[in-house]
Design a protein around this motif. Structure first.
Motif, PDB file in Angstrom:
ATOM      1  N   HIS A  51       0.844  -1.182   0.000  1.00  0.00           N
ATOM      2  CA  HIS A  51       0.000   0.000   0.000  1.00  0.00           C
ATOM      3  C   HIS A  51       0.880   1.233   0.000  1.00  0.00           C
ATOM      4  O   HIS A  51       1.566   1.509   0.979  1.00  0.00           O
ATOM      5  N   GLY A  52       0.865   1.978  -1.097  1.00  0.00           N
ATOM      6  CA  GLY A  52       1.641   3.196  -1.176  1.00  0.00           C
ATOM      7  C   GLY A  52       2.303   3.374  -2.523  1.00  0.00           C
ATOM      8  O   GLY A  52       2.393   2.447  -3.323  1.00  0.00           O
ATOM      9  N   THR A  53       2.752   4.600  -2.782  1.00  0.00           N
ATOM     10  CA  THR A  53       3.404   4.928  -4.043  1.00  0.00           C
ATOM     11  C   THR A  53       4.669   5.725  -3.787  1.00  0.00           C
ATOM     12  O   THR A  53       4.794   6.428  -2.787  1.00  0.00           O
ATOM     13  N   MET A  54       5.614   5.595  -4.728  1.00  0.00           N
ATOM     14  CA  MET A  54       6.833   6.397  -4.753  1.00  0.00           C
ATOM     15  C   MET A  54       6.853   7.175  -6.058  1.00  0.00           C
ATOM     16  O   MET A  54       6.334   6.713  -7.072  1.00  0.00           O
ATOM     17  N   ALA A  55       7.483   8.342  -6.041  1.00  0.00           N
ATOM     18  CA  ALA A  55       7.594   9.140  -7.256  1.00  0.00           C
ATOM     19  C   ALA A  55       8.843   9.992  -7.193  1.00  0.00           C
ATOM     20  O   ALA A  55       9.357  10.302  -6.108  1.00  0.00           O
ATOM     21  N   LEU A  56       9.336  10.390  -8.371  1.00  0.00           N
ATOM     22  CA  LEU A  56      10.507  11.250  -8.503  1.00  0.00           C
ATOM     23  C   LEU A  56      10.211  12.324  -9.541  1.00  0.00           C
ATOM     24  O   LEU A  56       9.503  12.076 -10.531  1.00  0.00           O
ATOM     25  N   ASP A  57      10.787  13.506  -9.325  1.00  0.00           N
ATOM     26  CA  ASP A  57      10.602  14.593 -10.271  1.00  0.00           C
ATOM     27  C   ASP A  57      11.728  15.599 -10.083  1.00  0.00           C
ATOM     28  O   ASP A  57      12.394  15.637  -9.041  1.00  0.00           O
ATOM     29  N   ASP A  58      11.944  16.399 -11.115  1.00  0.00           N
ATOM     30  CA  ASP A  58      12.862  17.545 -11.061  1.00  0.00           C
ATOM     31  C   ASP A  58      14.236  17.168 -10.524  1.00  0.00           C
ATOM     32  O   ASP A  58      14.703  17.691  -9.499  1.00  0.00           O
ATOM     33  N   VAL A  59      14.895  16.265 -11.232  1.00  0.00           N
ATOM     34  CA  VAL A  59      16.254  15.863 -10.907  1.00  0.00           C
ATOM     35  C   VAL A  59      17.214  16.869 -11.534  1.00  0.00           C
ATOM     36  O   VAL A  59      17.032  17.277 -12.687  1.00  0.00           O
ATOM     37  N   ALA A  60      18.236  17.291 -10.794  1.00  0.00           N
ATOM     38  CA  ALA A  60      19.184  18.285 -11.309  1.00  0.00           C
ATOM     39  C   ALA A  60      20.576  17.978 -10.788  1.00  0.00           C
ATOM     40  O   ALA A  60      20.741  17.540  -9.640  1.00  0.00           O
ATOM     41  N   VAL A  61      21.576  18.219 -11.624  1.00  0.00           N
ATOM     42  CA  VAL A  61      22.979  18.058 -11.250  1.00  0.00           C
ATOM     43  C   VAL A  61      23.692  19.379 -11.499  1.00  0.00           C
ATOM     44  O   VAL A  61      23.510  20.006 -12.555  1.00  0.00           O
ATOM     45  N   ARG A  62      24.493  19.811 -10.535  1.00  0.00           N
ATOM     46  CA  ARG A  62      25.289  21.027 -10.684  1.00  0.00           C
ATOM     47  C   ARG A  62      26.682  20.776 -10.120  1.00  0.00           C
ATOM     48  O   ARG A  62      26.863  19.917  -9.241  1.00  0.00           O
ATOM     49  N   PRO A  63      27.692  21.480 -10.590  1.00  0.00           N
ATOM     50  CA  PRO A  63      29.040  21.329 -10.017  1.00  0.00           C
ATOM     51  C   PRO A  63      29.074  21.816  -8.578  1.00  0.00           C
ATOM     52  O   PRO A  63      28.321  22.717  -8.186  1.00  0.00           O
ATOM     53  N   GLY A  64      29.978  21.245  -7.810  1.00  0.00           N
ATOM     54  CA  GLY A  64      30.171  21.673  -6.435  1.00  0.00           C
ATOM     55  C   GLY A  64      29.450  20.790  -5.443  1.00  0.00           C
ATOM     56  O   GLY A  64      28.573  19.995  -5.812  1.00  0.00           O
ATOM     57  N   PRO A  65      29.778  20.938  -4.151  1.00  0.00           N
ATOM     58  CA  PRO A  65      29.153  20.095  -3.126  1.00  0.00           C
ATOM     59  C   PRO A  65      27.745  20.560  -2.799  1.00  0.00           C
ATOM     60  O   PRO A  65      27.342  21.689  -3.103  1.00  0.00           O
ATOM     61  N   CYS A  66      26.992  19.692  -2.155  1.00  0.00           N
ATOM     62  CA  CYS A  66      25.638  20.009  -1.710  1.00  0.00           C
ATOM     63  C   CYS A  66      25.680  20.640  -0.319  1.00  0.00           C
ATOM     64  O   CYS A  66      26.666  20.535   0.420  1.00  0.00           O
ATOM     65  N   TRP A  67      24.574  21.290   0.052  1.00  0.00           N
ATOM     66  CA  TRP A  67      24.371  21.698   1.436  1.00  0.00           C
ATOM     67  C   TRP A  67      24.199  20.450   2.301  1.00  0.00           C
ATOM     68  O   TRP A  67      23.978  19.348   1.799  1.00  0.00           O
ATOM     69  N   ALA A  68      24.297  20.636   3.593  1.00  0.00           N
ATOM     70  CA  ALA A  68      24.007  19.534   4.515  1.00  0.00           C
ATOM     71  C   ALA A  68      22.546  19.095   4.321  1.00  0.00           C
ATOM     72  O   ALA A  68      21.664  19.930   4.134  1.00  0.00           O
ATOM     73  N   PRO A  69      22.279  17.818   4.369  1.00  0.00           N
ATOM     74  CA  PRO A  69      20.904  17.351   4.138  1.00  0.00           C
ATOM     75  C   PRO A  69      19.988  17.703   5.300  1.00  0.00           C
ATOM     76  O   PRO A  69      20.414  17.775   6.454  1.00  0.00           O
TER      77      PRO A  69
END
Length: 1245
Positions: free
Chosen positions: A821-839
């Motif tokens: 019971h339930g669904t998963m979805a993904l949208d608006d994936v993006a890649v940019r140079p440099g590190p990410c912020w803390a999650p």
């Protein structure tokens, strides 16, 4: 007089009870229900009620369980190994084991035995985690549990006695057996004194549910089917069985008259003219094979020899009993449907055909010479049976003309075929069979019509031309012929010998591309037809047809195309045509086609991918494409070798209007794994145009799908666009995981940030995981488990590469299902140079989330899966298992001297747009572990929290309010207390909008605060959810929250409709709260169910080291509004508050919701003022009077019933339904002195 609508169900129920008491043959009742007022018509003499009229159908004993509904309600077919319900036309008699075992009985003689079971009853072990029917853990199946005996044993499941199977009868079922866990599976049918093995396998078996379809053949009289599993001392033996279906097993019913041209059997059954004298008992009394009717035919059943036929070396006269132990060998003949029957089988080496030749026949003249024959092709895709016409008597030798060719895998069935020959010259019929590796080609029941007249003197048979047996008069080009210099199975082109595994691999080995010419791509103008081979075994077949031969819409196509045409087979109704073995294919692989379909009301045209025995629906045409030919394309994606493509079609050629189906201009495009396109570099994707470089994996039948927003499923970009969705119930799938992969990428910078929006919603949703593959290694980057509410969330992960490296990497999103019971979805994936912020969220399950370890480097990420970790909590907080990960520091004196600190420093957080709350869970050793200090760095470091990490068995919640206008970090410092074997651990950091709530309190506007909704397997694996009325949901929920009173507000809720009748539950747990002599828990709840008969329950439990007690509860139908409750709690130990949602009745769609939970530590509850929702609603005078009259009438009826009962029984008619309250935990509070029952919880608010 109108009756209040809420009284209607109670009245109907009460009348049913009364009528049951007054079940008199002289007294009947007529109850008429109307949408408006209730009309009750009082007794009408001698008018029996419809609900109590028994069925008086009594069919003869020999007519029961014969796959024919002789009774109108099909009661004569009940408990026959299938449900006794009359199936619609074209559907089978079936048993899904949801209600009972359908009459199947365990006949095992040891503890290793069959029983009806479901996955929810056994949450662990090698058995299935869902049934096949529903695809959930609530569905039922038949199963053999693991057995730990030291001797071999067999568990046997036997059907009831069945009767009279038609020649077309097919048994289809699904089984589940883990490889290495079972020694052998066997399906047998017993009739008379013979037990015939229909199927036998010793593995290996793929994971998940596997399909098995076998034909039984004509069985006269009684028979029984047995499915058995055998284990030996090294096998546990877990096996499951589900969804048994009997297709086309009933004999035709007698008819007073037959359609024009049909044959009327002695038993009044009608059969089609082509079924006369075909070697099968279609009438059921053999009158269609009567010697008076068929005496002029020449039939050869090989029981006593070859008859008039001559065989060359390579054909062997054999039978099943005593035959070679080869899996593909026929287990019975066709003539007798017995292992003792004889048949002809080809034992010729691959590439060397065995020839069976007929006598020489006279020219046929105006009448056709017809040959009916039954053939068997099983065990190899390279097996081939060809029928040639060899004309004789002319001056120049004539090459044999190919009239029929069957190639590939047709299953373990004898398939009927027929050829009609009209020749102006004398002729012979030649049957050439050649086997593939491990395969068998068989022949049985060759029947020549009376117009096949042998010549008085047989001429000498002209030798057949050498080389491949191909359609004449247009042989294959010389480049495609196998040369003596190449090994068997290799393809010769020029000086090259191409091995079989490189044929049709979408990579040209030959200079002219000949090795890729017969590999699916075709316009059907050449006789090769792109390598597509018909594999039909029924009344329809796929045949290459010219536009001049066609009619209807298909005539619009020029040249040739693939068309559905009539065939002579007697088994499955649908037609199938397959490519050769293909692959491997790349992610961009597409199939382009033109097609037409005209079929009403039943009919279809579909493309199926056959991969390692599994069948995946890749495309299906619309129900009808009236208006001519249409074009379409299908994304096939990456598949491992070998796989095949299959067109499956079904139309009613005898139905009304012009019906048909056709396929043309099939093109496989960009299928090479090495092909790259511009979009292959597009990792950043909003999925509006297409899926960019992302494509679904095909390791299971569960797939990510590119979909458009509709209903509760909406994208993140615009709310009305496209996204990728994983829903294991649409279409129903049983695979445990699904992959969404990017094409291989070259790093654009040493460090890159991948951001994406994800959606995880549902009470059993599972886990979404992100990983990176590089040079054969897979690195986990991020994961999230459990429902995250009915909204999109942003997440990101840093991709780290070796500086200057050009090594390609691949990204992988993996959806792992925990339930159904339930669904998963993904949208608006993006890649940019440099590190990410803390999650914003860090569970440490996949990485350390970028935390640095300070100068000493004493913190470390670990799990306690082995149970032998020197220090650290036994379980993590995220999963509450030993396999979960957390960060921990050893504060023992030998690792960290007293007063010294060990720092854990986060990456930079993005400046929050509004005040936020950072929560974390910490754990300390039993003995004094020291102090945990929390600092926020915003240009400079300052301490915001200091916690004495007092020991215990529980994880505790800490929180820090965050207000920052610039990037900031959080620093955790563990200060050692100098105690041996001590530690401090951290887990589950979460940054949410809004101020931090008080312990045990939450308004649910930003999330669940410190309340845990982790699914507990012992309760069924369900979890509470979080949402609001503004976002469409596939689950019922309150329209507004309580905090704001609008759709914009949020609440916690649970949809009880997902619970089965097993009475399992879902828990929402608070953080650990300190002991208290008296505190008040206040909350608002919403319970909405459709009627009184359904009962959802909400309870408040207290859990501590002393045990678990219920302190409050409510259930039943509510007025779909928010109600307030308050409960006084007391405990001498640290404890948790648990909200439990469960069912007290039958499953029903209905939410239980919570809002504005407030825990007032150290304060006693005060009685609340009556809320507007609790005010009694005014009742109109007519309604009151009507209700009083109705009550009076019911009392009279009850009096009559009581009098009647007393007259019959001479005793009290009713026994008390009142149950004394059993000693237990309901509505009981505990304190240091004992048990108290406070007034505030003895009545519902």
């Amino acid at each position: 007089m109108p009756l209040p609508s809420h009284l209607l169900p109670a009245l109907v129920l009460l009348l049913g009870i009364v009528l049951g008491r007054l079940n008199s043959p002289r007294l009947g009742w007529l109850i008429t229900l109307h949408p408006g007022p209730l009309a009750v018509t009082l007794p009408a003499a001698r008018s029996p009620g419809w609900a109590w009229v028994p069925s008086h159908c009594r069919s003869p004993g020999q007519a029961a369980c014969n796959f024919v509904c002789d009774c109108r309600d099909c009661s004569d077919e009940a408990q026959c190994g299938y449900r006794g319900a009359s199936p619609a036309l074209g559907t089978p008699f079936a048993c899904d084991f949801e209600q009972d075992s359908c009459g199947w009985r365990d006949i095992s003689t040891s503890g290793y035995s069959w029983l009806r079971d479901r996955a929810g009853a056994t949450l662990e072990g090698p058995g299935p985690h869902s049934d096949h029917t529903l695809g959930t853990d609530l569905g039922w199946y038949m199963a053999v549990g693991t057995h730990r005996g030291k001797e071999a044993s067999t568990a046997a499941l036997r059907s009831p006695t069945l009767r009279e199977a038609a020649p077309s009868c097919k048994l289809r079922l699904w089984y589940h057996a883990a490889s290495g866990d079972v020694a052998e599976l066997r399906l047998e049918v017993t009739h008379g004194s013979e037990t015939l093995t229909l199927w036998q396998s010793t593995g290996s078996w793929d994971p998940g549910w596997q399909e098995l379809a076998v034909t039984t053949g004509r069985i006269r009289g009684d028979f029984r089917v047995t499915f058995s599993a055998t284990r030996n001392a090294t096998h546990g033996g877990a096996v499951a069985l589900d969804d048994l279906e009997f297709w086309d097993c009933g004999l035709p019913s007698p008819q007073a008259s037959c359609p024009l041209g049909h044959h009327h059997c002695h038993n009044k059954v009608c059969v089609e003219p082509q079924q006369l004298c075909d070697g099968e008992d279609n009438c059921g009394d053999l009158s269609d094979e009567d010697p008076l009717t068929c005496g002029h035919h020449t039939a050869t059943d090989f029981e006593t020899g070859l008859g008039p036929w001559n065989r060359s070396e390579g054909w062997s006269w054999s039978h099943s009993a005593g035959g070679p132990e080869r899996p593909s060998w026929p287990r019975r003949d066709h003539s007798r449907n017995s292992a003792q029957g004889s048949f002809l089988v080809s034992v010729a080496e691959p590439g060397t055909p065995a020839i069976l030749s007929s006598p020489e026949f006279q020219a046929s003249g105006a009448s056709n010479c017809s040959l009916i024959f039954y053939h068997y092709l099983h065990g190899s895709e390279a097996g081939c049976l060809q029928l040639f016409l060899q004309t004789l008597g002319s001056s120049a030798p004539q090459a044999p003309v190919l009239l029929r060719r069957r190639r590939g895998e047709l299953g373990t069935a004898w398939v009927r075929d027929r050829v009609d020959i009209q020749s102006a010259h004398p002729f012979q019929i030649l049957l050439a069979g050649q086997t593939g590796p491990g395969g068998v080609v068989g022949l049985d029941d060759l029947i020549l019509s009376d117009h096949c007249r042998p010549v008085p003197e047989v001429s000498t048979l002209q030798p057949l031309p050498p080389g491949p047996w191909a359609p004449a008069p247009q042989p294959l080009p010389p480049s495609s012929r196998l040369q003596d210099s190449c090994k068997q199975g290799h393809f010769a082109c020029g000086d090259l010998c191409v091995p079989p595994e490189q044929l049709c691999d979408f990579e040209e080995q030959c200079a002219g591309g000949e090795d890729e010419q017969a590999c699916g791509t075709t316009d059907f103008e050449s006789l090769e037809a792109g390598g597509w081979e018909d594999a039909s075994v029924g009344r329809l077949q796929w045949r290459r047809l010219s536009a001049q031969e066609s009619q209807g819409s298909s005539a619009a196509a020029a040249g040739h195309f693939l068309s559905l045409q009539r065939a002579w087979g007697q088994l499955s109704t649908e037609a199938r045509v397959l490519t050769p073995l293909l692959g491997p294919s790349g992610p961009s692989c597409e199939l382009h086609l033109a097609y037409y379909l005209e079929s009403q009301p039943r009919g279809f045209l579909a493309l199926v991918v056959v991969d390692n025995g599994s069948r995946e629906l890749a495309w299906q045409a619309l129900s009808s494409s009236a208006g001519g030919w249409k074009v379409d394309k299908v994304l096939l994606g990456a598949h491992r070798r070998p796989f095949q493509l299959e067109f499956v079609g079904l139309v009613d050629l005898d139905g009304p209007d012009q019906q048909g189906a056709g396929v043309d201009n099939v093109t496989l495009k960009d299928c090479s794994p090495t092909v790259t396109t511009e979009r292959d570099r597009e990792v950043s994707c909003n999925f509006e145009r297409d899926t960019c470089s992302w494509y679904p994996g095909h390791l299971s039948d569960t797939h990510w799908r590119w979909v458009e927003s509709r209903g509760p499923d909406h994208d993140h970009t615009t709310g009305q666009g496209h996204f990728v969705l994983l829903d294991p119930t649409d279409p129903l799938a049983w695979g445990h995981s699904a992959h969404l992969l990017s094409r291989p990428q070259v790093p654009a910078a040493p460090t890159e940030c991948l951001s994406f929006w994800y959606y995880l919603h549902g009470p059993q949703i599972g886990t979404l995981r992100l990983a990176m593959r590089r040079e054969g290694e897979e690195t986990h980057l991020w994961s999230q488990s459990g429902t995250q509410g009915n909204r999109w969330h942003e997440a990101w992960a840093t991709l780290s590469h070796q500086p200057g490296s050009r090594a390609q990497y691949q990204l992988l999103f993996e959806g792992l299902r925990d339930g159904y019971h339930g669904t998963m979805a993904l949208d608006d994936v993006a890649v940019r140079p440099g590190p990410c912020w803390a999650p914003h969220h860090c569970s440490f399950e996949d990485s350390d989330c970028g935390f640095s370890l300070g100068g000493r480097g004493l913190w470390r990420r670990q799990a306690n899966a082995s149970g032998h970790t020197a220090w650290g909590p036994p379980t993590d907080h995220t999963t509450e298992t030993a396999q979960g990960h957390y960060m921990v520091v050893d504060t023992s004196p030998d690792a960290l001297p007293r007063g010294q600190t060990a720092s854990l420093i986060s990456k930079e957080y993005r400046p929050p747009a509004q005040p936020a709350c950072l929560t974390f869970w910490y754990h300390g050793s039993l003995h004094n572990p020291g102090t945990l200090r929390v600092h926020l760095e915003k240009g400079g470091k300052h301490q915001v929290l200091s916690l004495s990490a007092h020991g215990g068995l529980a994880w505790r919640l800490g929180s820090v309010d965050v207000q920052a206008e610039q990037a900031w970090r959080v620093v955790f410092e563990a200060v050692a207390a100098g105690v041996a074997h001590s530690y401090v651990a951290l887990d589950d950091l979460l940054l949410q909008d809004g101020p931090c709530p008080r312990p045990g309190s939450c308004d649910f506007e930003s999330g669940l605060c410190g309340w845990s909704h982790l699914a507990w397997p012992s309760l069924g694996g369900y979890s509470w959810d979080w949402g609001g009325g503004a976002t469409p949901s596939r689950y019922p929920q309150p329209p507004v929250d309580h905090t704001l009173g609008t759709k914009a507000g949020h609440f916690a809720f649970f949809e009880t409709g997902v619970l089965g009748p097993g009475g399992r539950a879902a828990w929402l747990r608070s953080e650990p709260l300190p002991a208290t002599p008296a505190s008040c828990l206040r909350f608002w709840y919403h319970v909405g169910f459709p009627e009184h008969f359904y009962k959802g329950e909400l309870r408040v439990l207290l859990r501590s080291a002393q045990g678990q007690l219920a302190v409050w509860g409510t259930g039943g139908h509510r007025r779909h509004q928010w109600l307030e409750a308050q409960v006084e709690v007391a405990s001498t130990k640290e404890f948790q508050v648990v909200f439990e949602a469960t069912l007290g009745g039958q499953p029903a769609l209905g939410p239980i919701a919570l809002d504005d939970v407030e825990y007032l530590a150290g304060q006693r509850c005060q009685q609340p003022a009556p809320s507007p929702g609790d005010t009694a609603a005014p009742v109109s005078v007519p309604t009151a009077v009507g209700s009083a009259l109705l009550l009076l009438m019911l009392l009279v009826l009850l009096g009559l019933g009581g009098r009647r009962w007393l007259q019959k029984r001479g005793s009290c008619p009713f026994q008390s339904n009142t149950e004394a309250t059993a000693p237990g935990f309901d509505n009981i509070l505990f304190n240091a002195d004992g048990v108290t029952l406070p007034a505030s919880v003895t009545s519902e608010p």
